[in-house]
Write a protein that holds these residues in place. Structure first.
Motif, PDB file in Angstrom:
ATOM      1  N   ARG A   1      49.239  37.647  46.036  1.00 59.34           N
ATOM      2  CA  ARG A   1      48.060  36.833  46.355  1.00 59.34           C
ATOM      3  C   ARG A   1      46.757  37.608  46.198  1.00 59.34           C
ATOM      4  O   ARG A   1      45.678  37.016  46.210  1.00 59.34           O
ATOM      5  CB  ARG A   1      48.179  36.311  47.786  1.00 59.34           C
ATOM      6  N   ASP A   2      46.827  38.948  46.052  1.00 58.44           N
ATOM      7  CA  ASP A   2      45.626  39.775  45.922  1.00 58.44           C
ATOM      8  C   ASP A   2      45.288  40.104  44.471  1.00 58.44           C
ATOM      9  O   ASP A   2      44.355  40.869  44.220  1.00 58.44           O
ATOM     10  CB  ASP A   2      45.797  41.081  46.708  1.00 58.44           C
ATOM     11  N   ILE A   3      46.018  39.567  43.508  1.00 56.62           N
ATOM     12  CA  ILE A   3      45.793  39.866  42.095  1.00 56.62           C
ATOM     13  C   ILE A   3      45.291  38.621  41.385  1.00 56.62           C
ATOM     14  O   ILE A   3      45.879  37.546  41.487  1.00 56.62           O
ATOM     15  CB  ILE A   3      47.082  40.376  41.425  1.00 56.62           C
ATOM     16  N   ALA A   4      44.173  38.774  40.670  1.00 55.43           N
ATOM     17  CA  ALA A   4      43.629  37.702  39.831  1.00 55.43           C
ATOM     18  C   ALA A   4      43.849  38.051  38.366  1.00 55.43           C
ATOM     19  O   ALA A   4      44.045  39.229  38.016  1.00 55.43           O
ATOM     20  CB  ALA A   4      42.142  37.509  40.118  1.00 55.43           C
ATOM     21  N   LEU A   5      43.821  37.075  37.501  1.00 56.06           N
ATOM     22  CA  LEU A   5      44.008  37.284  36.068  1.00 56.06           C
ATOM     23  C   LEU A   5      42.773  36.796  35.307  1.00 56.06           C
ATOM     24  O   LEU A   5      42.122  35.825  35.695  1.00 56.06           O
ATOM     25  CB  LEU A   5      45.247  36.534  35.573  1.00 56.06           C
ATOM     26  N   ALA A   6      42.450  37.507  34.227  1.00 59.85           N
ATOM     27  CA  ALA A   6      41.289  37.149  33.408  1.00 59.85           C
ATOM     28  C   ALA A   6      41.623  37.385  31.943  1.00 59.85           C
ATOM     29  O   ALA A   6      42.411  38.271  31.606  1.00 59.85           O
ATOM     30  CB  ALA A   6      40.068  37.976  33.811  1.00 59.85           C
ATOM     31  N   LEU A   7      40.993  36.582  31.071  1.00 59.84           N
ATOM     32  CA  LEU A   7      41.210  36.739  29.628  1.00 59.84           C
ATOM     33  C   LEU A   7      40.423  37.915  29.075  1.00 59.84           C
ATOM     34  O   LEU A   7      40.770  38.460  28.014  1.00 59.84           O
ATOM     35  CB  LEU A   7      40.827  35.457  28.894  1.00 59.84           C
ATOM     36  N   GLU A   8      39.363  38.328  29.774  1.00 56.61           N
ATOM     37  CA  GLU A   8      38.582  39.492  29.380  1.00 56.61           C
ATOM     38  C   GLU A   8      38.016  40.143  30.632  1.00 56.61           C
ATOM     39  O   GLU A   8      38.004  39.532  31.709  1.00 56.61           O
ATOM     40  CB  GLU A   8      37.449  39.087  28.436  1.00 56.61           C
ATOM     41  N   VAL A   9      37.562  41.375  30.501  1.00 56.96           N
ATOM     42  CA  VAL A   9      37.025  42.089  31.660  1.00 56.96           C
ATOM     43  C   VAL A   9      35.710  41.439  32.069  1.00 56.96           C
ATOM     44  O   VAL A   9      34.754  41.406  31.280  1.00 56.96           O
ATOM     45  CB  VAL A   9      36.800  43.577  31.347  1.00 56.96           C
ATOM     46  N   PRO A  10      35.636  40.887  33.289  1.00 58.22           N
ATOM     47  CA  PRO A  10      34.395  40.212  33.695  1.00 58.22           C
ATOM     48  C   PRO A  10      33.351  41.215  34.157  1.00 58.22           C
ATOM     49  O   PRO A  10      33.664  42.337  34.540  1.00 58.22           O
ATOM     50  CB  PRO A  10      34.862  39.332  34.860  1.00 58.22           C
ATOM     51  N   GLY A  11      32.111  40.826  34.126  1.00 59.90           N
ATOM     52  CA  GLY A  11      31.024  41.655  34.632  1.00 59.90           C
ATOM     53  C   GLY A  11      30.459  41.070  35.905  1.00 59.90           C
ATOM     54  O   GLY A  11      30.718  39.918  36.263  1.00 59.90           O
ATOM     55  N   GLY A  12      29.688  41.875  36.620  1.00 55.35           N
ATOM     56  CA  GLY A  12      29.025  41.402  37.814  1.00 55.35           C
ATOM     57  C   GLY A  12      29.944  41.121  38.975  1.00 55.35           C
ATOM     58  O   GLY A  12      29.658  40.244  39.792  1.00 55.35           O
ATOM     59  N   LEU A  13      31.076  41.840  39.063  1.00 52.21           N
ATOM     60  CA  LEU A  13      32.020  41.658  40.164  1.00 52.21           C
ATOM     61  C   LEU A  13      32.166  42.951  40.949  1.00 52.21           C
ATOM     62  O   LEU A  13      31.964  44.048  40.430  1.00 52.21           O
ATOM     63  CB  LEU A  13      33.404  41.253  39.640  1.00 52.21           C
ATOM     64  N   SER A  14      32.578  42.819  42.209  1.00 53.89           N
ATOM     65  CA  SER A  14      32.846  44.011  43.010  1.00 53.89           C
ATOM     66  C   SER A  14      34.221  44.596  42.720  1.00 53.89           C
ATOM     67  O   SER A  14      34.506  45.734  43.098  1.00 53.89           O
ATOM     68  CB  SER A  14      32.734  43.672  44.507  1.00 53.89           C
ATOM     69  N   ILE A  15      35.088  43.826  42.070  1.00 54.63           N
ATOM     70  CA  ILE A  15      36.434  44.314  41.742  1.00 54.63           C
ATOM     71  C   ILE A  15      36.327  45.409  40.682  1.00 54.63           C
ATOM     72  O   ILE A  15      35.754  45.207  39.612  1.00 54.63           O
ATOM     73  CB  ILE A  15      37.317  43.158  41.234  1.00 54.63           C
ATOM     74  N   ARG A  16      36.909  46.585  40.989  1.00 58.32           N
ATOM     75  CA  ARG A  16      36.757  47.755  40.120  1.00 58.32           C
ATOM     76  C   ARG A  16      37.989  48.045  39.268  1.00 58.32           C
ATOM     77  O   ARG A  16      37.933  48.884  38.369  1.00 58.32           O
ATOM     78  CB  ARG A  16      36.391  48.981  40.964  1.00 58.32           C
ATOM     79  N   ASN A  17      39.101  47.389  39.567  1.00 58.49           N
ATOM     80  CA  ASN A  17      40.327  47.639  38.812  1.00 58.49           C
ATOM     81  C   ASN A  17      40.629  46.459  37.904  1.00 58.49           C
ATOM     82  O   ASN A  17      40.931  45.353  38.370  1.00 58.49           O
ATOM     83  CB  ASN A  17      41.502  47.854  39.774  1.00 58.49           C
ATOM     84  N   ALA A  18      40.519  46.679  36.599  1.00 63.89           N
ATOM     85  CA  ALA A  18      40.854  45.666  35.597  1.00 63.89           C
ATOM     86  C   ALA A  18      41.907  46.280  34.676  1.00 63.89           C
ATOM     87  O   ALA A  18      41.597  47.111  33.822  1.00 63.89           O
ATOM     88  CB  ALA A  18      39.626  45.231  34.810  1.00 63.89           C
ATOM     89  N   LEU A  19      43.154  45.893  34.863  1.00 64.37           N
ATOM     90  CA  LEU A  19      44.272  46.536  34.182  1.00 64.37           C
ATOM     91  C   LEU A  19      44.758  45.677  33.025  1.00 64.37           C
ATOM     92  O   LEU A  19      45.090  44.493  33.218  1.00 64.37           O
ATOM     93  CB  LEU A  19      45.429  46.755  35.167  1.00 64.37           C
ATOM     94  N   PRO A  20      44.822  46.237  31.813  1.00 66.24           N
ATOM     95  CA  PRO A  20      45.354  45.465  30.682  1.00 66.24           C
ATOM     96  C   PRO A  20      46.870  45.287  30.828  1.00 66.24           C
ATOM     97  O   PRO A  20      47.618  46.260  30.908  1.00 66.24           O
ATOM     98  CB  PRO A  20      45.007  46.330  29.472  1.00 66.24           C
TER      99      PRO A  20
END
Length: 372
Positions: free
Chosen positions: A280-299
């Motif tokens: 429940r703590d993991i979100a998914l994105a098609l590309e690395v978003p900007g302007g977020l506090s989330i610092r971990n974007a794992l491919p």
């Protein structure tokens, strides 16, 4: 190697359990009443199956076909219960050595080594009434280790402790996992404890073994929802300490060549750690978003998707050779057009990662953070 293949009937409850495990921690996980403690009691010889076989290495403890049923004493099982069950009139030292002077057993680990392993050297002259709950459980574990066991059974050892005492004892259990050269069976209905400690995970539900395998694989299986519970579902990732950011008090952990930032874990560079991430703590994105506090974007790469009637979808993704699990809404699943084989980014808040177990040469400051 522990080998279990048993059937039993306990009143109207039917139990059937088959699994094997090697050195390290094998966790029996399931909801209350699933049959976990019954399995442990049968391994220990405290109750008897209807039929089957239980063996540790070449020693057969129970075999219904061969009429073998060793007594609990003959089985040489170290047993740690929910309550420490220490002798209140004896000092910690006498509690630790009870099996030797009362039963003549020879410990396989030296006394001083066990004391150092569990960090109880300063407690030896105290009596149990003068110990905290976590200290009493550490002494109980030490007593079990010094009984010369073939295997260590730990039946919900943290269930009676509050969160602060659990946090106190978990690093010692992790060190025990890494340094004790005997199989450990760990019973728990807390997936957090299992994720931190186990190598092998056995899921038990309604008296049956639903799954057996490496903890990272079993925790990301999408067909075990009823047995594991939606709220606790997630994944574990194994990594190594890469660096530490003194300015922001963040630790960088290398997982499959990707860096994950987590707060306030000071350990030796290169030290192995395990991260527990809830779905429940993991979100998914098609590309690395900007302007977020989330610092971990794992491919990652989508491996498997399941969704039923209701608002949620479960998505298993590959991060190198490891797997993680995300829970998103079905609306998001459709909006993103996710499908197996698709590359995406898993977004993980640093503060959502369960703090990994680090070295034991740490102390907690007044806010509970680890510092050398």
């Amino acid at each position: 190697m522990l080998s279990v293949d048993i059937e039993a009937k306990l009143g109207t409850f039917h139990l059937s359990a088959t699994f094997e495990s090697s050195a390290g921690v094998t966790a029996l996980f399931g909801r209350s009443g699933a049959g976990k403690t019954s399995v442990v009691h049968m391994i220990a010889g405290l109750s008897r199956p209807m039929r089957g076989r239980i063996a540790v290495d070449d020693m057969v403890l129970y075999d219904s076909d061969r009429k073998i049923d060793l007594s609990p004493r003959q089985r040489r099982i170290g047993h740690v219960f929910q309550e420490a069950r220490l002798f209140p009139h004896l000092t910690v030292r006498r509690n630790l050595t009870f099996s030797h002077w009362a039963g003549g057993r020879t410990a396989s680990m030296p006394f001083d080594e066990v004391v150092e392993l569990l960090g109880i050297g300063k407690l030896l002259d105290r009596r149990p009434a003068k110990l905290s709950g976590g200290e009493r459980q550490r002494v109980a574990i030490g007593r079990a280790l010094l009984s010369g066991p073939r295997i260590l059974l730990m039946d919900e050892p943290l269930a009676s402790l509050d969160q602060a005492r659990k946090s106190e004892i978990l690093p010692y259990l992790d060190r025990l996992r890494r340094e004790a050269a005997i199989p450990i069976v760990y019973v728990s209905h807390s997936l957090e404890e299992v994720a931190r400690l186990a190598e092998t995970l056995v899921i038990i539900s309604d008296g049956k073994v639903e799954a057996v395998g490496p903890v990272g694989e079993v925790m990301t299986r999408l067909d075990l929802g009823p047995a594991t519970g939606r709220q606790q579902a997630g994944a574990v990732l194994d990594g190594r300490i890469s660096s530490y950011d003194e300015e922001w008090d963040l630790t960088h952990i290398d997982v499959e060549g990707q860096m994950i930032e987590v707060p306030a874990v000071r350990a030796e560079i290169g030290e192995e750690v395990r991260l527990h991430l809830r779905a429940r703590d993991i979100a998914l994105a098609l590309e690395v978003p900007g302007g977020l506090s989330i610092r971990n974007a794992l491919p990652v790469t989508v491996l498997e998707i399941t969704h039923e009637r209701g608002p949620y979808a479960e998505v298993v993704c590959a991060l190198g050779a490891q797997r993680l699990r995300a829970r998103i809404t079905r609306a998001s699943l459709v909006a993103l057009g996710l499908k197996p084989g698709q590359p995406v980014f898993a977004l993980v808040k640093s503060v959502a990662v369960d703090r990994p177990l680090a070295s034991l040469d740490v102390e907690r400051d007044n806010d509970g953070f680890m510092s050398r």
